[in-house]
Design a protein around this motif. Structure first.
Motif, PDB file in Angstrom:
ATOM      1  N   TYR A  31       0.858  -1.192   0.000  1.00  0.00           N
ATOM      2  CA  TYR A  31       0.000   0.000   0.000  1.00  0.00           C
ATOM      3  C   TYR A  31       0.893   1.242   0.000  1.00  0.00           C
ATOM      4  O   TYR A  31       1.927   1.282   0.682  1.00  0.00           O
ATOM      5  CB  TYR A  31      -0.862   0.061   1.250  1.00  0.00           C
ATOM      6  CG  TYR A  31      -2.023  -0.901   1.323  1.00  0.00           C
ATOM      7  CD1 TYR A  31      -3.332  -0.434   1.392  1.00  0.00           C
ATOM      8  CD2 TYR A  31      -1.826  -2.277   1.370  1.00  0.00           C
ATOM      9  CE1 TYR A  31      -4.416  -1.295   1.502  1.00  0.00           C
ATOM     10  CE2 TYR A  31      -2.896  -3.155   1.475  1.00  0.00           C
ATOM     11  CZ  TYR A  31      -4.183  -2.657   1.541  1.00  0.00           C
ATOM     12  OH  TYR A  31      -5.246  -3.519   1.645  1.00  0.00           O
ATOM     13  N   GLY A  32       0.465   2.295  -0.701  1.00  0.00           N
ATOM     14  CA  GLY A  32       1.189   3.552  -0.656  1.00  0.00           C
ATOM     15  C   GLY A  32       2.655   3.384  -1.010  1.00  0.00           C
ATOM     16  O   GLY A  32       3.005   2.831  -2.051  1.00  0.00           O
ATOM     17  N   LYS A  33       3.522   3.839  -0.116  1.00  0.00           N
ATOM     18  CA  LYS A  33       4.966   3.734  -0.327  1.00  0.00           C
ATOM     19  C   LYS A  33       5.577   2.538   0.392  1.00  0.00           C
ATOM     20  O   LYS A  33       6.801   2.351   0.355  1.00  0.00           O
ATOM     21  CB  LYS A  33       5.642   5.032   0.145  1.00  0.00           C
ATOM     22  CG  LYS A  33       5.252   6.240  -0.685  1.00  0.00           C
ATOM     23  CD  LYS A  33       5.666   7.560  -0.039  1.00  0.00           C
ATOM     24  CE  LYS A  33       7.156   7.717   0.040  1.00  0.00           C
ATOM     25  NZ  LYS A  33       7.526   9.068   0.553  1.00  0.00           N
ATOM     26  N   SER A  34       4.752   1.745   1.075  1.00  0.00           N
ATOM     27  CA  SER A  34       5.270   0.539   1.731  1.00  0.00           C
ATOM     28  C   SER A  34       5.619  -0.500   0.678  1.00  0.00           C
ATOM     29  O   SER A  34       4.892  -0.681  -0.298  1.00  0.00           O
ATOM     30  CB  SER A  34       4.229  -0.032   2.703  1.00  0.00           C
ATOM     31  OG  SER A  34       4.008   0.848   3.787  1.00  0.00           O
ATOM     32  N   THR A  35       6.727  -1.177   0.904  1.00  0.00           N
ATOM     33  CA  THR A  35       7.198  -2.167  -0.068  1.00  0.00           C
ATOM     34  C   THR A  35       6.737  -3.565   0.328  1.00  0.00           C
ATOM     35  O   THR A  35       6.107  -3.767   1.365  1.00  0.00           O
ATOM     36  CB  THR A  35       8.732  -2.129  -0.177  1.00  0.00           C
ATOM     37  OG1 THR A  35       9.302  -2.512   1.092  1.00  0.00           O
ATOM     38  CG2 THR A  35       9.215  -0.731  -0.541  1.00  0.00           C
ATOM     39  N   GLY A  36       7.076  -4.545  -0.504  1.00  0.00           N
ATOM     40  CA  GLY A  36       6.755  -5.935  -0.216  1.00  0.00           C
ATOM     41  C   GLY A  36       5.311  -6.281  -0.534  1.00  0.00           C
ATOM     42  O   GLY A  36       4.554  -5.475  -1.089  1.00  0.00           O
ATOM     43  N   GLN A  37       4.937  -7.485  -0.165  1.00  0.00           N
ATOM     44  CA  GLN A  37       3.592  -7.988  -0.411  1.00  0.00           C
ATOM     45  C   GLN A  37       3.086  -8.727   0.826  1.00  0.00           C
ATOM     46  O   GLN A  37       3.851  -9.414   1.508  1.00  0.00           O
ATOM     47  CB  GLN A  37       3.570  -8.946  -1.613  1.00  0.00           C
ATOM     48  CG  GLN A  37       3.890  -8.284  -2.939  1.00  0.00           C
ATOM     49  CD  GLN A  37       3.841  -9.277  -4.086  1.00  0.00           C
ATOM     50  OE1 GLN A  37       4.147 -10.459  -3.922  1.00  0.00           O
ATOM     51  NE2 GLN A  37       3.443  -8.805  -5.257  1.00  0.00           N
ATOM     52  N   ILE A  38       1.808  -8.606   1.092  1.00  0.00           N
ATOM     53  CA  ILE A  38       1.197  -9.367   2.183  1.00  0.00           C
ATOM     54  C   ILE A  38       1.111 -10.828   1.766  1.00  0.00           C
ATOM     55  O   ILE A  38       0.602 -11.140   0.691  1.00  0.00           O
ATOM     56  CB  ILE A  38      -0.204  -8.818   2.503  1.00  0.00           C
ATOM     57  CG1 ILE A  38      -0.100  -7.367   2.994  1.00  0.00           C
ATOM     58  CG2 ILE A  38      -0.894  -9.684   3.560  1.00  0.00           C
ATOM     59  CD1 ILE A  38      -1.435  -6.670   3.134  1.00  0.00           C
ATOM     60  N   GLN A  39       1.597 -11.709   2.634  1.00  0.00           N
ATOM     61  CA  GLN A  39       1.655 -13.131   2.290  1.00  0.00           C
ATOM     62  C   GLN A  39       0.928 -14.027   3.282  1.00  0.00           C
ATOM     63  O   GLN A  39       0.652 -15.182   2.971  1.00  0.00           O
ATOM     64  CB  GLN A  39       3.121 -13.573   2.163  1.00  0.00           C
ATOM     65  CG  GLN A  39       3.862 -12.869   1.042  1.00  0.00           C
ATOM     66  CD  GLN A  39       5.333 -13.244   1.009  1.00  0.00           C
ATOM     67  OE1 GLN A  39       5.988 -13.371   2.054  1.00  0.00           O
ATOM     68  NE2 GLN A  39       5.860 -13.419  -0.187  1.00  0.00           N
ATOM     69  N   SER A  40       0.638 -13.524   4.476  1.00  0.00           N
ATOM     70  CA  SER A  40      -0.056 -14.351   5.459  1.00  0.00           C
ATOM     71  C   SER A  40      -0.647 -13.449   6.540  1.00  0.00           C
ATOM     72  O   SER A  40      -0.205 -12.307   6.729  1.00  0.00           O
ATOM     73  CB  SER A  40       0.886 -15.370   6.109  1.00  0.00           C
ATOM     74  OG  SER A  40       1.803 -14.715   6.975  1.00  0.00           O
ATOM     75  N   GLU A  41      -1.619 -13.973   7.262  1.00  0.00           N
ATOM     76  CA  GLU A  41      -2.201 -13.201   8.355  1.00  0.00           C
ATOM     77  C   GLU A  41      -1.184 -12.957   9.454  1.00  0.00           C
ATOM     78  O   GLU A  41      -1.121 -11.854  10.012  1.00  0.00           O
ATOM     79  CB  GLU A  41      -3.427 -13.922   8.924  1.00  0.00           C
ATOM     80  CG  GLU A  41      -4.067 -13.159  10.067  1.00  0.00           C
ATOM     81  CD  GLU A  41      -5.334 -13.798  10.602  1.00  0.00           C
ATOM     82  OE1 GLU A  41      -5.657 -13.560  11.781  1.00  0.00           O
ATOM     83  OE2 GLU A  41      -6.005 -14.526   9.847  1.00  0.00           O
ATOM     84  N   GLU A  42      -0.369 -13.947   9.782  1.00  0.00           N
ATOM     85  CA  GLU A  42       0.593 -13.769  10.861  1.00  0.00           C
ATOM     86  C   GLU A  42       1.629 -12.708  10.498  1.00  0.00           C
ATOM     87  O   GLU A  42       2.053 -11.913  11.350  1.00  0.00           O
ATOM     88  CB  GLU A  42       1.293 -15.097  11.175  1.00  0.00           C
ATOM     89  CG  GLU A  42       1.980 -15.109  12.532  1.00  0.00           C
ATOM     90  CD  GLU A  42       1.017 -14.823  13.688  1.00  0.00           C
ATOM     91  OE1 GLU A  42       1.478 -14.235  14.691  1.00  0.00           O
ATOM     92  OE2 GLU A  42      -0.176 -15.157  13.596  1.00  0.00           O
ATOM     93  N   GLN A  43       2.035 -12.670   9.232  1.00  0.00           N
ATOM     94  CA  GLN A  43       2.955 -11.619   8.778  1.00  0.00           C
ATOM     95  C   GLN A  43       2.335 -10.241   8.976  1.00  0.00           C
ATOM     96  O   GLN A  43       2.990  -9.303   9.431  1.00  0.00           O
ATOM     97  CB  GLN A  43       3.292 -11.826   7.300  1.00  0.00           C
ATOM     98  CG  GLN A  43       4.186 -10.744   6.697  1.00  0.00           C
ATOM     99  CD  GLN A  43       4.005 -10.652   5.185  1.00  0.00           C
ATOM    100  OE1 GLN A  43       2.919 -10.380   4.687  1.00  0.00           O
ATOM    101  NE2 GLN A  43       5.085 -10.925   4.465  1.00  0.00           N
ATOM    102  N   LEU A  44       1.052 -10.126   8.667  1.00  0.00           N
ATOM    103  CA  LEU A  44       0.345  -8.864   8.812  1.00  0.00           C
ATOM    104  C   LEU A  44       0.310  -8.430  10.270  1.00  0.00           C
ATOM    105  O   LEU A  44       0.582  -7.263  10.600  1.00  0.00           O
ATOM    106  CB  LEU A  44      -1.064  -9.018   8.251  1.00  0.00           C
ATOM    107  CG  LEU A  44      -1.919  -7.777   8.003  1.00  0.00           C
ATOM    108  CD1 LEU A  44      -1.202  -6.772   7.122  1.00  0.00           C
ATOM    109  CD2 LEU A  44      -3.246  -8.182   7.373  1.00  0.00           C
ATOM    110  N   HIS A  45      -0.009  -9.357  11.174  1.00  0.00           N
ATOM    111  CA  HIS A  45      -0.013  -9.039  12.600  1.00  0.00           C
ATOM    112  C   HIS A  45       1.382  -8.657  13.090  1.00  0.00           C
ATOM    113  O   HIS A  45       1.535  -7.748  13.922  1.00  0.00           O
ATOM    114  CB  HIS A  45      -0.536 -10.223  13.408  1.00  0.00           C
ATOM    115  CG  HIS A  45      -1.997 -10.493  13.216  1.00  0.00           C
ATOM    116  ND1 HIS A  45      -2.957  -9.518  13.371  1.00  0.00           N
ATOM    117  CD2 HIS A  45      -2.667 -11.639  12.892  1.00  0.00           C
ATOM    118  CE1 HIS A  45      -4.156 -10.043  13.147  1.00  0.00           C
ATOM    119  NE2 HIS A  45      -4.006 -11.320  12.858  1.00  0.00           N
TER     120      HIS A  45
END
Length: 270
Positions: A115-129
């Motif tokens: 999102y926005g200027k944040s890099t990478g990709q969301i890959q799992s719920e635990e990563q998001l937390h």
């Protein structure tokens, strides 16, 4: 027609819809990141422009970087740690940033991966937390002597609930929350098996263990996440909790209602 031929014909007829279901379930399983996380990107050289003081913060999270904004008042009452919804980016989620100046609270808000200027990709719920916790660790220590409000809206409400179950805060505000992503998926696909949802985001399983006073806020005209989700969460909550129903508000316009802003203002700790 022989029994064997009849059986093969019957199996072939049944096999077509079963195959279609399998293919569809496979698509849902593998496409959840693009379905759930509808953020938009910003150029890396994008310059934020606000009339109130702020700092841009970069938070390293493994092989990615989280972009955050920290709005600071001269002598703030406390901090609002803001977890936004599944669309847009920091540019769209800071349209009402002057509200925090008026109530004299600092604001810390960040974009999820991709999102926005944040890099990478969301890959799992635990990563998001884990990313949420990394953002929290970046700023929370600066406010040890002041109230900290964890605020989550829509998707962000599920992340806020998990964070509030893991850390100490003064108040938890959940705006337009869903009880779980499983429940949201079943609104669209009633026969969807729970194991197929890779981001279950079970606020309904968490809220009974949250000891932080909790305020649920929901519009009674919300068609995306019906008010029944907040009613269920209110019923499950065991800590001091209340529900503010914003009459006439939908999902995406709730922040435009005076009753919403007045309600938040009344609940903010002094």
């Amino acid at each position: 027609m022989s029994k064997n031929a009849l059986f093969r014909t019957f199996a072939a007829v049944l096999g077509v819809p079963i195959l279609l279901v399998v293919v569809f379930f496979g698509y849902l399983y593998n496409s959840q990141e693009s379905i759930i996380f509808a953020g938009t990107t910003l150029p890396r050289d994008h310059k934020f422009d606000f009339e109130i003081p702020f700092k841009e913060v970069t938070i390293p999270v493994g092989d990615a970087e989280i972009n955050a904004l920290h709005f600071e008042q001269a002598n703030p009452r406390g901090l609002i740690f803001f977890l936004h919804g599944n669309g847009g980016n920091l540019d769209s989620w800071t349209a009402n940033v002057d509200y925090y100046r008026r109530v004299n609270y600092d604001l810390f808000i960040f974009d999820y991966r991709g999102y926005g200027k944040s890099t990478g990709q969301i890959q799992s719920e635990e990563q998001l937390h884990n990313d949420v916790r990394a953002a929290w660790n970046t700023v929370a220590e600066q406010y040890q002597e002041k109230p900290i409000v964890i605020y989550g809206r829509s998707l962000g409400a599920a992340l806020a609930a998990r964070l509030a179950s893991d850390v100490d805060s003064t108040l938890l505000i959940l705006v337009s929350p869903f009880s779980s992503m499983v429940a949201m998926a079943r609104m669209q696909y009633p026969l969807l098996p729970e194991w197929l949802v890779r981001y279950p985001l079970r606020t309904d399983n968490l809220i009974a263990n949250i000891r932080t006073p909790t305020v649920l806020v929901h519009g009674d005209e919300d068609r995306l996440i019906p008010l029944t989700h907040s009613l269920q969460l209110k019923e499950l909550a065991t800590s001091k909790s209340k529900l503010l129903v914003i009459r006439g508000a939908g999902h995406n316009d709730i922040h435009n209602f005076r009753s919403y802003l007045d309600g938040l203002t009344r609940e903010l700790p002094n």
